[in-house]
Scaffold this motif. Structure first.
Motif, mmCIF file in Angstrom:
data_model
loop_
_atom_site.group_PDB
_atom_site.id
_atom_site.type_symbol
_atom_site.label_atom_id
_atom_site.label_comp_id
_atom_site.label_asym_id
_atom_site.label_seq_id
_atom_site.Cartn_x
_atom_site.Cartn_y
_atom_site.Cartn_z
ATOM 1 N N VAL A 68 -30.139 190.420 29.052
ATOM 2 C CA VAL A 68 -30.207 189.198 28.251
ATOM 3 C C VAL A 68 -29.151 188.205 28.722
ATOM 4 O O VAL A 68 -28.152 188.580 29.350
ATOM 5 N N ASP A 69 -29.397 186.939 28.383
ATOM 6 C CA ASP A 69 -28.392 185.890 28.455
ATOM 7 C C ASP A 69 -28.120 185.441 27.027
ATOM 8 O O ASP A 69 -29.020 185.452 26.177
ATOM 9 N N ALA A 70 -26.898 185.038 26.758
ATOM 10 C CA ALA A 70 -26.577 184.563 25.411
ATOM 11 C C ALA A 70 -25.531 183.460 25.493
ATOM 12 O O ALA A 70 -24.677 183.452 26.390
ATOM 13 N N ASP A 71 -25.632 182.528 24.549
ATOM 14 C CA ASP A 71 -24.639 181.470 24.382
ATOM 15 C C ASP A 71 -24.210 181.476 22.922
ATOM 16 O O ASP A 71 -24.973 181.880 22.032
ATOM 17 N N ALA A 72 -22.993 181.019 22.667
ATOM 18 C CA ALA A 72 -22.512 180.946 21.287
ATOM 19 C C ALA A 72 -21.460 179.864 21.187
ATOM 20 O O ALA A 72 -20.811 179.506 22.174
ATOM 21 N N ILE A 73 -21.309 179.324 19.984
ATOM 22 C CA ILE A 73 -20.158 178.469 19.766
ATOM 23 C C ILE A 73 -18.945 179.392 19.647
ATOM 24 O O ILE A 73 -19.057 180.524 19.170
ATOM 25 N N PRO A 74 -17.785 178.984 20.110
ATOM 26 C CA PRO A 74 -16.622 179.880 20.130
ATOM 27 C C PRO A 74 -16.144 180.249 18.722
ATOM 28 O O PRO A 74 -16.290 179.477 17.770
ATOM 29 N N GLU A 75 -15.569 181.433 18.615
ATOM 30 C CA GLU A 75 -14.945 181.821 17.354
ATOM 31 C C GLU A 75 -13.884 180.791 16.973
ATOM 32 O O GLU A 75 -13.187 180.239 17.824
ATOM 33 N N GLY A 76 -13.773 180.541 15.675
ATOM 34 C CA GLY A 76 -12.833 179.542 15.207
ATOM 35 C C GLY A 76 -13.409 178.150 15.150
ATOM 36 O O GLY A 76 -12.698 177.197 14.836
ATOM 37 N N THR A 77 -14.713 178.022 15.439
ATOM 38 C CA THR A 77 -15.389 176.725 15.351
ATOM 39 C C THR A 77 -16.013 176.579 13.967
ATOM 40 O O THR A 77 -16.611 177.524 13.439
ATOM 41 N N LEU A 78 -15.895 175.402 13.388
ATOM 42 C CA LEU A 78 -16.554 175.107 12.119
ATOM 43 C C LEU A 78 -17.956 174.574 12.387
ATOM 44 O O LEU A 78 -18.157 173.766 13.293
ATOM 45 N N PHE A 79 -18.917 175.039 11.615
ATOM 46 C CA PHE A 79 -20.310 174.636 11.800
ATOM 47 C C PHE A 79 -20.930 174.351 10.440
ATOM 48 O O PHE A 79 -20.505 174.889 9.419
ATOM 49 N N ASP A 80 -21.943 173.498 10.426
ATOM 50 C CA ASP A 80 -22.647 173.218 9.171
ATOM 51 C C ASP A 80 -24.145 173.079 9.375
ATOM 52 O O ASP A 80 -24.847 172.583 8.504
ATOM 53 N N GLY A 81 -24.659 173.527 10.510
ATOM 54 C CA GLY A 81 -26.093 173.476 10.754
ATOM 55 C C GLY A 81 -26.392 173.668 12.219
ATOM 56 O O GLY A 81 -25.520 173.504 13.074
ATOM 57 N N GLY A 82 -27.630 174.035 12.512
ATOM 58 C CA GLY A 82 -28.021 174.280 13.889
ATOM 59 C C GLY A 82 -27.584 175.655 14.362
ATOM 60 O O GLY A 82 -26.908 176.395 13.651
ATOM 61 N N PRO A 83 -27.964 176.037 15.561
ATOM 62 C CA PRO A 83 -27.661 177.386 16.054
ATOM 63 C C PRO A 83 -26.186 177.590 16.342
ATOM 64 O O PRO A 83 -25.512 176.707 16.892
ATOM 65 N N PRO A 342 -20.650 169.383 23.695
ATOM 66 C CA PRO A 342 -21.498 170.564 23.469
ATOM 67 C C PRO A 342 -20.667 171.719 22.908
ATOM 68 O O PRO A 342 -19.540 171.953 23.353
ATOM 69 N N LEU A 343 -21.212 172.402 21.923
ATOM 70 C CA LEU A 343 -20.475 173.502 21.298
ATOM 71 C C LEU A 343 -20.908 174.879 21.798
ATOM 72 O O LEU A 343 -20.098 175.809 21.807
ATOM 73 N N LEU A 344 -22.153 175.043 22.183
ATOM 74 C CA LEU A 344 -22.610 176.339 22.683
ATOM 75 C C LEU A 344 -22.067 176.575 24.087
ATOM 76 O O LEU A 344 -22.199 175.726 24.975
ATOM 77 N N GLU A 345 -21.454 177.734 24.275
ATOM 78 C CA GLU A 345 -20.869 178.096 25.564
ATOM 79 C C GLU A 345 -21.411 179.448 26.013
ATOM 80 O O GLU A 345 -21.836 180.264 25.190
ATOM 81 N N PRO A 346 -21.400 179.719 27.327
ATOM 82 C CA PRO A 346 -21.905 181.008 27.817
ATOM 83 C C PRO A 346 -21.152 182.182 27.184
ATOM 84 O O PRO A 346 -19.917 182.185 27.115
ATOM 85 N N LEU A 347 -21.925 183.166 26.746
ATOM 86 C CA LEU A 347 -21.368 184.374 26.136
ATOM 87 C C LEU A 347 -21.668 185.607 26.979
ATOM 88 O O LEU A 347 -20.766 186.403 27.288
ATOM 89 N N VAL A 348 -22.947 185.750 27.365
ATOM 90 C CA VAL A 348 -23.401 186.883 28.180
ATOM 91 C C VAL A 348 -24.344 186.346 29.246
ATOM 92 O O VAL A 348 -25.198 185.500 28.955
ATOM 93 N N ARG A 349 -24.189 186.821 30.469
ATOM 94 C CA ARG A 349 -25.097 186.474 31.553
ATOM 95 C C ARG A 349 -25.525 187.748 32.261
ATOM 96 O O ARG A 349 -24.688 188.496 32.763
ATOM 97 N N ASP A 350 -26.856 187.986 32.249
ATOM 98 C CA ASP A 350 -27.416 189.200 32.866
ATOM 99 C C ASP A 350 -26.707 190.451 32.370
ATOM 100 O O ASP A 350 -26.416 191.381 33.132
ATOM 101 N N GLY A 351 -26.415 190.470 31.078
ATOM 102 C CA GLY A 351 -25.799 191.643 30.480
ATOM 103 C C GLY A 351 -24.302 191.740 30.643
ATOM 104 O O GLY A 351 -23.689 192.691 30.138
ATOM 105 N N GLU A 352 -23.688 190.787 31.311
ATOM 106 C CA GLU A 352 -22.240 190.814 31.500
ATOM 107 C C GLU A 352 -21.579 189.805 30.560
ATOM 108 O O GLU A 352 -21.981 188.645 30.498
#
Length: 381
Positions: A68-83, A342-352
């Protein structure tokens, strides 16, 4: 021995809702394993009600080694909607992990959000997480890490410290005082001072048998650096007055350098009321009682085509922080808003796992974000 789901069950995907296993059986029977993109959201559109993201590190570890590949906003980020997270890959690669993914994010984020409210009530005052005793011991590390993400200075749980490579804080309970019996407080304090490593702060508990002022002065005369008041709610009366009287009489007796810490049912409102007369707080149930965030994980793209169930927004999306502190949600292939970050950042790429996790950096981010978006300015949050 205990009612604890083992780590192996989480990693193998048995810490899941049964219908995901039925889904696997049905898809395998039909020879289907489509490539999908899923998104984790609490609200589809920005609401103005911000919450603090935590728990991302555990999700990354769960996805590690999977296709899998995954992206996430970093821990410590405030969010109020969207992924806050998106995952892409063959659906059967992670279908059964949904329950654990949501759990890893929902509870920690709720506790971190509560902890941030406490932190902002007194940004310069020492705060320790005392919440481990209010939850199942298997998640004590989650409680204390969530508090650190929100900017707390420390925590009390020893095993949580082992997990994070940090020393737990804490000095003495009422049980120690009671074991020496009424009138023998000096014996208890002296035994502590003689037995416990010199690196442990000398904070005397001062409300066991006599009034707080009396015990605080007696402990100070033994050379203790600080006193802690944990007065039972039914005996508090005007707690602020008790603390101010203790401070006054310590100063009058020549103990101006002795700090006062308080604990027991501490909330942001209590912190706000007492911060000018207290040097530090232990906060417990307010953190652990933080409502878990109601995240959902939904397929938004199927074999490259936008899709979604009714009530959810189809298509892969991006989220941005705008200069005014707003949260902007847009389709990923649409033009970004002017000066949007942009808030979403790379989290996992090809399982790494490609992201780095630093709880101190997350705490700094949380404080900066809180100022930017105005978090904590209204108790409606």
């Amino acid at each position: 021995m205990f009612d604890i789901v083992p780590e192996s069950a989480i990693d193998e995907g048995r810490a899941t809702d049964a219908y995901f296993l039925r889904t696997e059986e049905a898809l395998a029977h039909a020879g289907k394993n489509p490539r999908v993109v899923v998104e984790v959201t609490a609200d589809q559109f920005p609401t103005g009600e911000f919450e603090l993201l935590a728990g991302v590190a555990d999700v990354a570890r769960l996805l590690e080694g999977r296709n899998v590949d995954a992206d996430a906003i970093p821990e410590g980020t405030l969010f109020d909607g969207g992924p806050v997270m998106r995952i892409e890959g063959p659906y059967l690669e992670f279908a059964r992990l949904e329950t654990s993914i949501l759990g890893f994010l929902s509870h920690p984020s709720g506790m971190a959000t509560a902890a941030l409210r406490a932190r902002l009530a007194a940004p310069e005052t020492s705060l320790l997480s005392f919440g481990a005793r209010h939850v199942h011991p298997s998640i004590a590390g989650t409680v204390d890490r969530s508090a650190l993400v929100a900017g707390f200075d420390g925590f009390s749980h020893v095993a949580a410290g082992d997990l994070m490579g940090r020393a737990a804080s804490g000095t003495m309970p009422h049980a120690l005082m009671i074991c020496f019996g009424p009138g023998n407080q000096e014996d208890a304090w002296r035994a502590f001072d003689e037995a416990v490593d010199a690196d442990v702060p000398r904070i005397a508990l001062c409300d066991t048998y006599d009034d707080e002022v009396n015990e605080a002065i007696r402990a100070a005369e033994l050379g203790f650096d600080s006193v802690r008041l944990d007065t039972t709610g039914s005996r508090r009366g005007d707690f602020r007055h008790i603390i101010r009287e203790t401070r006054w009489k310590l100063d009058t007796a020549g103990h101006e350098d002795v700090d006062i810490f308080v604990s027991g049912g501490i909330t942001p409102a209590a912190i706000d009321e007492l911060a000018d007369v207290v040097d530090g707080f232990g906060v417990g149930s307010y953190i652990t009682n933080g409502d878990p965030i109601d995240f959902a994980l939904d397929i938004v793209e199927l074999e490259g085509e936008p899709t979604a169930k009714r009530g959810k927004l189809s298509g892969v999306k991006s989220v941005y922080r705008t200069p005014d502190g707003g949260h902007h949600v847009e389709l990923a292939d649409a033009e970004a808003p002017a000066e949007g970050t942009p808030l979403l950042e790379p989290l996992v790429r090809d399982g790494e796992v490609v992201a780095e996790f630093d709880v101190d950096a997350a705490a700094e981010r949380a404080m900066a974000e809180a100022e930017l978006v105005g978090f904590g300015e209204s108790m409606s949050e």
